[in-house]
Write a protein that holds these residues in place. Structure first.
Motif, PDB file in Angstrom:
ATOM      1  N   PRO A 292     -10.105   0.571   6.159  1.00  0.00           N
ATOM      2  CA  PRO A 292     -11.037   0.963   7.220  1.00  0.00           C
ATOM      3  C   PRO A 292     -11.113   2.473   7.460  1.00  0.00           C
ATOM      4  CG  PRO A 292      -9.030   0.144   8.194  1.00  0.00           C
ATOM      5  CD  PRO A 292      -8.913  -0.054   6.704  1.00  0.00           C
ATOM      6  N   PHE A 293     -10.224   3.239   6.831  1.00  0.00           N
ATOM      7  CA  PHE A 293     -10.212   4.702   6.968  1.00  0.00           C
ATOM      8  C   PHE A 293     -11.047   5.385   5.889  1.00  0.00           C
ATOM      9  CE2 PHE A 293      -6.209   3.134   8.662  1.00  0.00           C
ATOM     10  CZ  PHE A 293      -6.203   3.716   9.917  1.00  0.00           C
TER      11      PHE A 293
ATOM     12  N   PHE B   9      -9.772   9.742   3.105  1.00  0.00           N
ATOM     13  CA  PHE B   9      -9.221   9.325   4.394  1.00  0.00           C
ATOM     14  C   PHE B   9      -9.974  10.041   5.509  1.00  0.00           C
ATOM     15  CE2 PHE B   9      -6.401   9.568   8.023  1.00  0.00           C
ATOM     16  CZ  PHE B   9      -5.865   8.289   8.088  1.00  0.00           C
ATOM     17  N   ASP B  10     -10.644   9.282   6.351  1.00  0.00           N
ATOM     18  CA  ASP B  10     -11.479   9.851   7.412  1.00  0.00           C
ATOM     19  C   ASP B  10     -11.169   9.146   8.732  1.00  0.00           C
ATOM     20  OD1 ASP B  10     -13.504  10.675   9.168  1.00  0.00           O
ATOM     21  OD2 ASP B  10     -14.981  10.832   7.551  1.00  0.00           O
TER      22      ASP B  10
ATOM     23  N   SER C 150     -11.891  10.082  11.834  1.00  0.00           N
ATOM     24  CA  SER C 150     -13.040  10.064  12.747  1.00  0.00           C
ATOM     25  C   SER C 150     -13.965   8.884  12.414  1.00  0.00           C
ATOM     26  CB  SER C 150     -13.813  11.380  12.667  1.00  0.00           C
ATOM     27  OG  SER C 150     -13.000  12.445  13.108  1.00  0.00           O
ATOM     28  N   TYR C 151     -14.184   8.646  11.134  1.00  0.00           N
ATOM     29  CA  TYR C 151     -14.979   7.507  10.677  1.00  0.00           C
ATOM     30  C   TYR C 151     -14.337   6.204  11.157  1.00  0.00           C
ATOM     31  CZ  TYR C 151     -16.669   4.014   7.313  1.00  0.00           C
ATOM     32  OH  TYR C 151     -17.174   2.883   6.725  1.00  0.00           O
ATOM     33  N   TYR C 152     -13.037   6.077  10.990  1.00  0.00           N
ATOM     34  CA  TYR C 152     -12.311   4.881  11.431  1.00  0.00           C
ATOM     35  C   TYR C 152     -12.528   4.631  12.922  1.00  0.00           C
ATOM     36  CZ  TYR C 152      -8.382   1.970  12.910  1.00  0.00           C
ATOM     37  OH  TYR C 152      -7.625   0.981  13.473  1.00  0.00           O
ATOM     38  N   MET C 153     -12.311   5.654  13.732  1.00  0.00           N
ATOM     39  CA  MET C 153     -12.442   5.492  15.181  1.00  0.00           C
ATOM     40  C   MET C 153     -13.867   5.090  15.560  1.00  0.00           C
ATOM     41  SD  MET C 153      -9.460   5.885  16.609  1.00  0.00           S
ATOM     42  CE  MET C 153      -9.744   6.281  18.338  1.00  0.00           C
ATOM     43  N   ALA C 154     -14.866   5.704  14.921  1.00  0.00           N
ATOM     44  CA  ALA C 154     -16.269   5.399  15.218  1.00  0.00           C
ATOM     45  C   ALA C 154     -16.637   3.980  14.763  1.00  0.00           C
ATOM     46  CB  ALA C 154     -17.183   6.421  14.550  1.00  0.00           C
ATOM     47  N   MET C 155     -16.224   3.602  13.566  1.00  0.00           N
ATOM     48  CA  MET C 155     -16.584   2.289  13.022  1.00  0.00           C
ATOM     49  C   MET C 155     -15.929   1.148  13.796  1.00  0.00           C
ATOM     50  SD  MET C 155     -18.843   2.876  10.814  1.00  0.00           S
ATOM     51  CE  MET C 155     -19.050   1.255  10.120  1.00  0.00           C
ATOM     52  N   GLN C 156     -14.758   1.393  14.353  1.00  0.00           N
ATOM     53  CA  GLN C 156     -14.079   0.361  15.140  1.00  0.00           C
ATOM     54  C   GLN C 156     -14.497   0.403  16.603  1.00  0.00           C
ATOM     55  OE1 GLN C 156     -12.631  -1.796  13.248  1.00  0.00           O
ATOM     56  NE2 GLN C 156     -12.910  -0.382  11.552  1.00  0.00           N
TER      57      GLN C 156
ATOM     58  N   TRP D 191       0.813  -1.218   0.000  1.00  0.00           N
ATOM     59  CA  TRP D 191       0.000   0.000   0.000  1.00  0.00           C
ATOM     60  C   TRP D 191       0.838   1.257   0.000  1.00  0.00           C
ATOM     61  CZ3 TRP D 191      -5.504   0.821   1.818  1.00  0.00           C
ATOM     62  CH2 TRP D 191      -6.319  -0.200   1.325  1.00  0.00           C
ATOM     63  N   LYS D 192       0.298   2.248  -0.710  1.00  0.00           N
ATOM     64  CA  LYS D 192       0.883   3.588  -0.777  1.00  0.00           C
ATOM     65  C   LYS D 192      -0.055   4.546  -0.044  1.00  0.00           C
ATOM     66  CE  LYS D 192       0.587   3.344  -5.233  1.00  0.00           C
ATOM     67  NZ  LYS D 192       0.664   3.582  -6.676  1.00  0.00           N
ATOM     68  N   SER D 193       0.423   5.741   0.194  1.00  0.00           N
ATOM     69  CA  SER D 193      -0.412   6.758   0.836  1.00  0.00           C
ATOM     70  C   SER D 193      -1.665   7.028   0.011  1.00  0.00           C
ATOM     71  CB  SER D 193       0.389   8.044   1.041  1.00  0.00           C
ATOM     72  OG  SER D 193       0.878   8.543  -0.197  1.00  0.00           O
ATOM     73  N   SER D 194      -1.549   6.984  -1.301  1.00  0.00           N
ATOM     74  CA  SER D 194      -2.717   7.250  -2.158  1.00  0.00           C
ATOM     75  C   SER D 194      -3.814   6.221  -1.954  1.00  0.00           C
ATOM     76  CB  SER D 194      -2.302   7.295  -3.631  1.00  0.00           C
ATOM     77  OG  SER D 194      -1.784   6.049  -4.039  1.00  0.00           O
ATOM     78  N   MET D 195      -3.460   4.995  -1.619  1.00  0.00           N
ATOM     79  CA  MET D 195      -4.465   3.959  -1.410  1.00  0.00           C
ATOM     80  C   MET D 195      -5.264   4.229  -0.138  1.00  0.00           C
ATOM     81  SD  MET D 195      -2.155   0.826  -2.731  1.00  0.00           S
ATOM     82  CE  MET D 195      -3.349  -0.402  -3.201  1.00  0.00           C
ATOM     83  N   TYR D 196      -4.583   4.689   0.908  1.00  0.00           N
ATOM     84  CA  TYR D 196      -5.297   5.029   2.139  1.00  0.00           C
ATOM     85  C   TYR D 196      -6.220   6.230   1.922  1.00  0.00           C
ATOM     86  CZ  TYR D 196      -2.732   1.760   5.059  1.00  0.00           C
ATOM     87  OH  TYR D 196      -2.233   0.616   5.619  1.00  0.00           O
ATOM     88  N   CYS D 197      -5.865   7.105   0.999  1.00  0.00           N
ATOM     89  CA  CYS D 197      -6.658   8.317   0.745  1.00  0.00           C
ATOM     90  C   CYS D 197      -7.754   8.128  -0.296  1.00  0.00           C
ATOM     91  CB  CYS D 197      -5.737   9.453   0.293  1.00  0.00           C
ATOM     92  SG  CYS D 197      -4.616  10.015   1.574  1.00  0.00           S
TER      93      CYS D 197
END
Length: 161
Positions: free
Chosen positions: A70-71, A76-77, A79-85, A53-59
């Motif tokens: 999961p972000f 890239f979000d 807050s969404y990650y923290m809430a969903m987990q 993975w590259k940074s672009s994939m996370y974004c």
């Protein structure tokens, strides 16, 4: 060193579990507890490492066909990650990316500015969740014989933060 909850985001260097295990060992050696968050790995060595993975994939990607991002929620979000987990808190975030980003810079249409822009999106997403949250940028292992390309990209990134 105090007991903490941390999150490590990265590529295969994180997915291998060595970086995160080293962190756990350092905390244990100092009689402190480190709780690692993540959807990959096995307890207590959780992380958000994804091979290749590259940074672009996370974004920009919801999935690569192997790993789910999961972000990702329209970018890239954090807050969404923290809430969903259902995570209540995190004391620090480590971003250890760059090997795959820099390796692809040999392509004519690739730019270090794009890589830096992706890092900025990730950092901004984390800052939107918590302005004071410490973000550590892990030093990337040089993936290329062209060490100058690697050094220039790192210097631009670190000078900005």
């Amino acid at each position: 060193l105090k007991s903490a909850t941390g999150l490590v985001i990265g590529d295969s260097t994180v997915n291998a579990g060595v970086v995160t295990q080293t962190l756990l060992d350092i905390y244990e050696k100092n009689n402190k507890k480190l709780t690692l968050l993540g959807t990959n790995g096995t307890y207590p060595n959780f992380h958000e490492g994804r091979s290749g993975w590259k940074s672009s994939m996370y974004c920009n990607k919801e999935s690569d066909g192997i790993y789910k991002n999961p972000f990702y929620s329209n970018g890239f979000d954090f807050s969404y990650y923290m809430a969903m987990q259902d995570y209540e808190k995190v004391d620090f975030v480590i971003i250890q990316l760059g090997i795959n980003d820099i390796r692809t810079m040999t392509l004519e249409n690739y730019s270090s500015r794009k890589v830096i822009s992706n890092f900025e999106k990730m950092i901004s997403g984390i800052r939107a969740y918590d302005e004071e949250l410490p973000i550590i940028i892990g030093v990337t292992i040089p993936p290329s014989e062209n060490i100058e390309k690697f050094n220039i990209t790192l210097n631009i990134l670190y000078l900005n933060y």
